[in-house]
Structure formats: C-alpha cells, structure tokens
Design an enzyme around this catalytic site. Sequence first.
Site: not given
Length: 197
Positions: A19, A148, A175, A190
């Site tokens: 964000s 989102d 979000h 990863l």
Amino acid sequence: MEVVSSLPNNEKVILVGHSLGGIGISLAMEAFPEKISAAVYLAAIAPGLSFTTAEFFTEFFRRNTGERLLDTQVLFDHGPEKPPTSLLFGEKLISSRMYQLCQPEDIKLATLLLRPTKLFIEELASESLFAKERFGSVQRVYIICKEDEMFHDLQEWMIEKASIEQVMTIEASDHMPMLCKPHVLFGCLLQVAEKYV
C-alpha cells in the site's frame, strides 16, 4: 532506512512495500540501490522515474470520489485549496473495500488500530526524486491483488505509468493478501527471492 543503511557492503535485501509502503521502498531504492536486489510492490503505490506519488494521488482522488471513500475522512491541514495531507480510513471502507475477504477478527482489529495516514503529496511531488542510475537500477516487481477494491483499476494503470515489467497476480485477494491469501503471497515472494537472490 536505518536497517538498509546498516547492511554490510556484501549483503543485499529484497524490499516489500504494501500500500503506502511503496513510497518508503522507493525512497530506499534511491538512497541505497547497491544494497537492494529487488523491490516488490504489493498492492502498493509504485512511483516511477517520471511518475510521481503526487500524480498517483491526483488519479486516486479522481477515481475515488466522496461516495466511494464511504466514511473515510480526507484531511486538509494546510487549507482546502492545497492538496490533502492525510486520510483517516473509516470502518465501512475497511470492511467493504480493503478487508472484505478477510476474517471478521482481522477487520475488527484493523478498525481498532485506525489512525490518520499522512500522504506527503507536496513533499513527494518532484519528478527529480528518483534517478535512473539509482532507483532505476533496482529490479521492480508488482503484485496485483485482483479483488482490491481500494486500488481497483489503479494497479494496472500504475504498472504502466511506472514501467514495471515483472507483474504477478493473486486471485481472490483484497487489499490485504497477507491476511486473506497468506500462502499464495508467500509463494509469490518465494519466486521473487529465488529469482533475485
């Protein structure tokens, strides 16, 4: 900034900004590009070499009018003729547009922790904040969260404006992917680590 600056010269990190955290990792990339192997923007504000944070907020407020912000307060500490200085997200907005796929207890905790979020629009308006040889030298990855509602279609708009080439997507994530899709998010991070370490 203190953590990155204190890294030994032979160590590099991958920064993840969520964000508004996209602003922080961008400033760290400009300050310490030699210590960062990649930066991950997780449903985050992603400025570019010629795309400022102020531009993002102009577009954000254009697309998110009063009714879409629900009970969020937009604060103008320097007067209504100046850009907004901070946001105080409301409980309705959090439960319906940010945490809508999260567990009720996560939503409740988020509403208990609400505080104004400073935007730094005027401070970050300059295009000269980032240099190609510094900020531009760090690999950037954007992780889109498909559900989102807060950044909705702004994510793809930012990716194009900021010229980010590597994009990953988390389906059915609001979000807050670290709460509603933690295993999928871990898998994405990863993959980034395997590629850039």
